[in-house]
Design a protein around this motif. Structure first.
Motif, PDB file in Angstrom:
ATOM      1  N   ASP A  81     -11.273   5.074  -5.931  1.00  0.00           N
ATOM      2  CA  ASP A  81     -12.251   5.632  -6.874  1.00  0.00           C
ATOM      3  C   ASP A  81     -12.530   7.098  -6.557  1.00  0.00           C
ATOM      4  OD1 ASP A  81     -12.611   3.380  -8.437  1.00  0.00           O
ATOM      5  OD2 ASP A  81     -14.301   2.630  -7.255  1.00  0.00           O
ATOM      6  N   ASP A  82     -12.721   7.391  -5.278  1.00  0.00           N
ATOM      7  CA  ASP A  82     -13.008   8.771  -4.870  1.00  0.00           C
ATOM      8  C   ASP A  82     -11.837   9.694  -5.184  1.00  0.00           C
ATOM      9  OD1 ASP A  82     -15.452   7.944  -3.975  1.00  0.00           O
ATOM     10  OD2 ASP A  82     -14.935   7.972  -1.840  1.00  0.00           O
ATOM     11  N   THR A  83     -10.633   9.173  -5.073  1.00  0.00           N
ATOM     12  CA  THR A  83      -9.446   9.970  -5.408  1.00  0.00           C
ATOM     13  C   THR A  83      -9.365  10.205  -6.907  1.00  0.00           C
ATOM     14  OG1 THR A  83      -8.272   9.042  -3.500  1.00  0.00           O
ATOM     15  CG2 THR A  83      -6.931  10.104  -5.182  1.00  0.00           C
ATOM     16  N   ALA A  84      -9.679   9.207  -7.686  1.00  0.00           N
ATOM     17  CA  ALA A  84      -9.652   9.351  -9.145  1.00  0.00           C
ATOM     18  C   ALA A  84     -10.686  10.364  -9.621  1.00  0.00           C
ATOM     19  CB  ALA A  84      -9.896   7.995  -9.805  1.00  0.00           C
ATOM     20  N   MET A  85     -11.831  10.402  -8.937  1.00  0.00           N
ATOM     21  CA  MET A  85     -12.896  11.328  -9.335  1.00  0.00           C
ATOM     22  C   MET A  85     -12.666  12.749  -8.822  1.00  0.00           C
ATOM     23  SD  MET A  85     -16.399   9.069  -9.115  1.00  0.00           S
ATOM     24  CE  MET A  85     -16.148   8.584  -7.401  1.00  0.00           C
ATOM     25  N   GLY A  86     -11.763  12.902  -7.857  1.00  0.00           N
ATOM     26  CA  GLY A  86     -11.490  14.228  -7.316  1.00  0.00           C
ATOM     27  C   GLY A  86     -12.250  14.545  -6.045  1.00  0.00           C
ATOM     28  N   ASP A  87     -13.082  13.598  -5.556  1.00  0.00           N
ATOM     29  CA  ASP A  87     -13.756  13.810  -4.277  1.00  0.00           C
ATOM     30  C   ASP A  87     -12.731  13.815  -3.145  1.00  0.00           C
ATOM     31  OD1 ASP A  87     -16.168  13.868  -5.576  1.00  0.00           O
ATOM     32  OD2 ASP A  87     -16.637  11.767  -5.200  1.00  0.00           O
ATOM     33  N   LEU A  88     -11.672  13.046  -3.343  1.00  0.00           N
ATOM     34  CA  LEU A  88     -10.500  13.088  -2.479  1.00  0.00           C
ATOM     35  C   LEU A  88      -9.313  13.481  -3.344  1.00  0.00           C
ATOM     36  CD1 LEU A  88     -10.903   9.703  -0.535  1.00  0.00           C
ATOM     37  CD2 LEU A  88     -11.318  11.992   0.394  1.00  0.00           C
ATOM     38  N   LEU A  89      -8.256  13.969  -2.719  1.00  0.00           N
ATOM     39  CA  LEU A  89      -7.043  14.279  -3.467  1.00  0.00           C
ATOM     40  C   LEU A  89      -5.958  13.231  -3.245  1.00  0.00           C
ATOM     41  CD1 LEU A  89      -6.786  18.167  -3.073  1.00  0.00           C
ATOM     42  CD2 LEU A  89      -7.793  16.812  -4.926  1.00  0.00           C
ATOM     43  N   ALA A  90      -6.126  12.436  -2.191  1.00  0.00           N
ATOM     44  CA  ALA A  90      -5.159  11.376  -1.922  1.00  0.00           C
ATOM     45  C   ALA A  90      -5.789  10.337  -1.002  1.00  0.00           C
ATOM     46  CB  ALA A  90      -3.890  11.931  -1.286  1.00  0.00           C
ATOM     47  N   CYS A  91      -5.217   9.144  -1.027  1.00  0.00           N
ATOM     48  CA  CYS A  91      -5.683   8.082  -0.130  1.00  0.00           C
ATOM     49  C   CYS A  91      -4.570   7.059   0.028  1.00  0.00           C
ATOM     50  CB  CYS A  91      -6.938   7.403  -0.700  1.00  0.00           C
ATOM     51  SG  CYS A  91      -6.629   6.405  -2.178  1.00  0.00           S
ATOM     52  N   ILE A  92      -4.762   6.132   0.966  1.00  0.00           N
ATOM     53  CA  ILE A  92      -3.878   4.983   1.061  1.00  0.00           C
ATOM     54  C   ILE A  92      -4.396   3.971   0.045  1.00  0.00           C
ATOM     55  CG2 ILE A  92      -2.965   3.155   2.536  1.00  0.00           C
ATOM     56  CD1 ILE A  92      -3.440   4.965   4.932  1.00  0.00           C
ATOM     57  N   GLY A  93      -3.598   3.715  -0.993  1.00  0.00           N
ATOM     58  CA  GLY A  93      -4.053   2.887  -2.093  1.00  0.00           C
ATOM     59  C   GLY A  93      -3.388   1.528  -2.132  1.00  0.00           C
ATOM     60  N   VAL A  94      -4.191   0.498  -2.385  1.00  0.00           N
ATOM     61  CA  VAL A  94      -3.658  -0.850  -2.589  1.00  0.00           C
ATOM     62  C   VAL A  94      -3.015  -0.906  -3.970  1.00  0.00           C
ATOM     63  CG1 VAL A  94      -4.242  -3.299  -2.795  1.00  0.00           C
ATOM     64  CG2 VAL A  94      -5.409  -1.863  -1.105  1.00  0.00           C
ATOM     65  N   ASP A  95      -1.868  -1.542  -4.067  1.00  0.00           N
ATOM     66  CA  ASP A  95      -1.100  -1.522  -5.320  1.00  0.00           C
ATOM     67  C   ASP A  95      -1.893  -1.943  -6.551  1.00  0.00           C
ATOM     68  OD1 ASP A  95      -1.155  -4.240  -4.584  1.00  0.00           O
ATOM     69  OD2 ASP A  95       1.003  -4.375  -4.234  1.00  0.00           O
ATOM     70  N   TYR A  96      -2.409  -3.172  -6.574  1.00  0.00           N
ATOM     71  CA  TYR A  96      -3.036  -3.668  -7.800  1.00  0.00           C
ATOM     72  C   TYR A  96      -4.319  -2.920  -8.151  1.00  0.00           C
ATOM     73  CZ  TYR A  96      -6.471  -6.388  -5.091  1.00  0.00           C
ATOM     74  OH  TYR A  96      -7.480  -6.761  -4.248  1.00  0.00           O
ATOM     75  N   PHE A 113      -4.018  18.893   1.491  1.00  0.00           N
ATOM     76  CA  PHE A 113      -4.807  17.665   1.630  1.00  0.00           C
ATOM     77  C   PHE A 113      -5.880  17.784   2.706  1.00  0.00           C
ATOM     78  CE2 PHE A 113      -0.699  16.215  -0.093  1.00  0.00           C
ATOM     79  CZ  PHE A 113      -1.159  15.614  -1.258  1.00  0.00           C
ATOM     80  N   LYS A 114      -6.136  19.003   3.159  1.00  0.00           N
ATOM     81  CA  LYS A 114      -7.154  19.201   4.199  1.00  0.00           C
ATOM     82  C   LYS A 114      -8.528  18.791   3.662  1.00  0.00           C
ATOM     83  CE  LYS A 114      -8.775  22.522   7.657  1.00  0.00           C
ATOM     84  NZ  LYS A 114      -8.280  21.716   8.797  1.00  0.00           N
ATOM     85  N   ASP A 115      -9.213  17.976   4.423  1.00  0.00           N
ATOM     86  CA  ASP A 115     -10.533  17.448   4.056  1.00  0.00           C
ATOM     87  C   ASP A 115     -10.495  16.702   2.722  1.00  0.00           C
ATOM     88  OD1 ASP A 115     -13.267  16.987   4.500  1.00  0.00           O
ATOM     89  OD2 ASP A 115     -13.839  18.734   3.306  1.00  0.00           O
ATOM     90  N   ALA A 116      -9.339  16.166   2.352  1.00  0.00           N
ATOM     91  CA  ALA A 116      -9.225  15.534   1.028  1.00  0.00           C
ATOM     92  C   ALA A 116      -8.343  14.290   1.030  1.00  0.00           C
ATOM     93  CB  ALA A 116      -8.677  16.557   0.023  1.00  0.00           C
ATOM     94  N   PHE A 117      -8.039  13.771   2.223  1.00  0.00           N
ATOM     95  CA  PHE A 117      -7.258  12.542   2.322  1.00  0.00           C
ATOM     96  C   PHE A 117      -8.150  11.452   2.897  1.00  0.00           C
ATOM     97  CE2 PHE A 117      -4.514   9.949   5.306  1.00  0.00           C
ATOM     98  CZ  PHE A 117      -4.059   9.088   4.316  1.00  0.00           C
ATOM     99  N   LEU A 140       0.862  -1.185   0.000  1.00  0.00           N
ATOM    100  CA  LEU A 140       0.000   0.000   0.000  1.00  0.00           C
ATOM    101  C   LEU A 140       0.893   1.226   0.000  1.00  0.00           C
ATOM    102  CD1 LEU A 140      -1.464  -2.246   2.125  1.00  0.00           C
ATOM    103  CD2 LEU A 140      -3.286  -0.575   1.853  1.00  0.00           C
ATOM    104  N   ALA A 141       0.483   2.213  -0.781  1.00  0.00           N
ATOM    105  CA  ALA A 141       1.254   3.447  -0.881  1.00  0.00           C
ATOM    106  C   ALA A 141       0.277   4.606  -1.042  1.00  0.00           C
ATOM    107  CB  ALA A 141       2.236   3.363  -2.050  1.00  0.00           C
ATOM    108  N   ILE A 142       0.772   5.752  -1.452  1.00  0.00           N
ATOM    109  CA  ILE A 142      -0.088   6.935  -1.576  1.00  0.00           C
ATOM    110  C   ILE A 142      -0.578   7.076  -3.009  1.00  0.00           C
ATOM    111  CG2 ILE A 142      -0.249   9.439  -1.333  1.00  0.00           C
ATOM    112  CD1 ILE A 142       2.036   9.248   0.731  1.00  0.00           C
ATOM    113  N   ALA A 143      -1.885   6.983  -3.171  1.00  0.00           N
ATOM    114  CA  ALA A 143      -2.513   7.291  -4.464  1.00  0.00           C
ATOM    115  C   ALA A 143      -2.989   8.737  -4.394  1.00  0.00           C
ATOM    116  CB  ALA A 143      -3.688   6.356  -4.719  1.00  0.00           C
TER     117      ALA A 143
END
Length: 331
Positions: free
Chosen positions: A203-218, A153-157, A129-132
């Motif tokens: 998904d939320d990060t890809a759509m822009g609802d979030l700007l970053a998340c802890i993402g699973v690699d695959y 990343f305020k209110d967006a992680f 897991l890393a930062i998406a």
């Protein structure tokens, strides 16, 4: 004389048939791996082992463990081989005496944070897991986990709910072990959000609802390949959650099960695993040219050292504390 010759021939044919059935046999694998991965591995394994009747059941780790518990209760175990990503489950099954020890000839090539010297289970992939992050809005990628506390990343992680996701729980434990609970207190102060599953926060990060998340690699890499506007970066401290494989004790298909474990640890199968966006356990396997994954050997060296055997024992307490921090009670 001809009668006896025909009888002898029939006996030979029967013995050969029995021998072939014993060598191969029916093999049932329970796995949490995504369909594209287990499907590709099945195809390659059956091609190399045409005498094995191969089948698999794919579901989340929790459902697999519940299914195995029900089968054990009924006295009729269907599964021969178990392969999923919740390492503590394998320690539990080992303690309960339901795993068959087997050290594959291929095990000497395995590099992973999880080592079970008696061979009751063996890591097959090193999930990370890393930062998406959304690269439409974030032009300078975060370089460290603590960068997620910055104002941009305020209110967006986002963090997947560790009560719903085993990988999310593993990431929480790794970050607490590295930085203390202060890490999540700083996340709370920066209005971090708890999502649902690991796929949803990506998904939320890809759509822009979030700007970053802890993402699973695959999950993240697959979405990037499909055109999602995501970046994926590994801080120095890598969160690594291996996926072990184990043979169930008492399986009538022991030889076929051993051959499948050998295959999973082979260079061929590990190359298929690497092509599916997650780290192989063999350092001699080359990653795809466009891979976003870190070097397999280096990643193991940088992985946060977790005590996987005791993770389950502290799960309830850790999730409660996490929830209290990220969702403080309103007075």
């Amino acid at each position: 004389m001809k009668k006896y010759a025909k009888l002898a021939l029939l006996v030979v044919i029967l013995l050969l048939s029995v021998s072939a059935a014993w060598a191969g046999g029916k093999l049932t694998v329970y796995t949490s791996m995504k369909e594209s991965l287990i499907g590709a591995l099945k195809e390659a394994f059956v091609k190399a082992n045409p005498d094995v009747d191969f089948d698999y059941y794919s579901a989340g780790a929790g459902k697999l463990m519940a299914k195995i518990a029900a089968e054990r209760e009924s006295g009729k175990l269907t599964v021969d081989v178990l392969w999923h990503s919740e390492v503590p489950d394998f320690y539990q099954l080992k303690r309960e005496g339901v795993l068959e020890p087997y050290i594959s000839p291929e095990a000497k090539y395995v590099e992973s944070p999880v080592v079970e010297p008696e061979g009751y289970f063996t890591p097959v992939r090193n999930g990370t897991l890393a930062i998406a992050y959304n690269n439409r809005f974030i032009k300078t990628p975060p370089a460290s986990w603590k960068d997620l506390h910055k104002p941009e990343f305020k209110d967006a992680f986002g963090i997947a709910n560790p009560a719903l996701s085993g990988t999310a729980y593993g990431s929480v434990v790794a970050l607490v072990q590295t930085f203390g609970w202060e890490f999540f207190e700083a996340c709370r102060d920066n209005a971090a959000r708890i999502g649902q599953g690991s796929g949803q926060v990506v998904d939320d990060t890809a759509m822009g609802d979030l700007l970053a998340c802890i993402g699973v690699d695959y999950i993240t890499i697959d979405k990037i390949k499909k055109g999602a506007t995501l970046g994926f970066v590994y801080p120095q401290e890598i969160i690594m959650l291996p996926s072990p494989v184990a043979i169930m004790k008492g399986t009538p298909n022991l030889e076929a099960a051993k051959r499948f474990v050998d295959f999973l640890l082979s260079k061929e199968a590990q190359t298929i695993i690497a092509a599916n966006g997650t780290l192989p356990v063999r350092a001699d396997v080359e990653l795809p040219a466009d891979s976003l994954l870190p070097n397999p050997h280096e990643a193991v060296q940088r992985a946060v050292k977790l005590d996987f055997e005791t993770l389950s024992a502290t799960k309830e307490e850790s999730i409660k504390k996490f929830t209290e921090i990220l969702r403080p009670s309103k007075k």
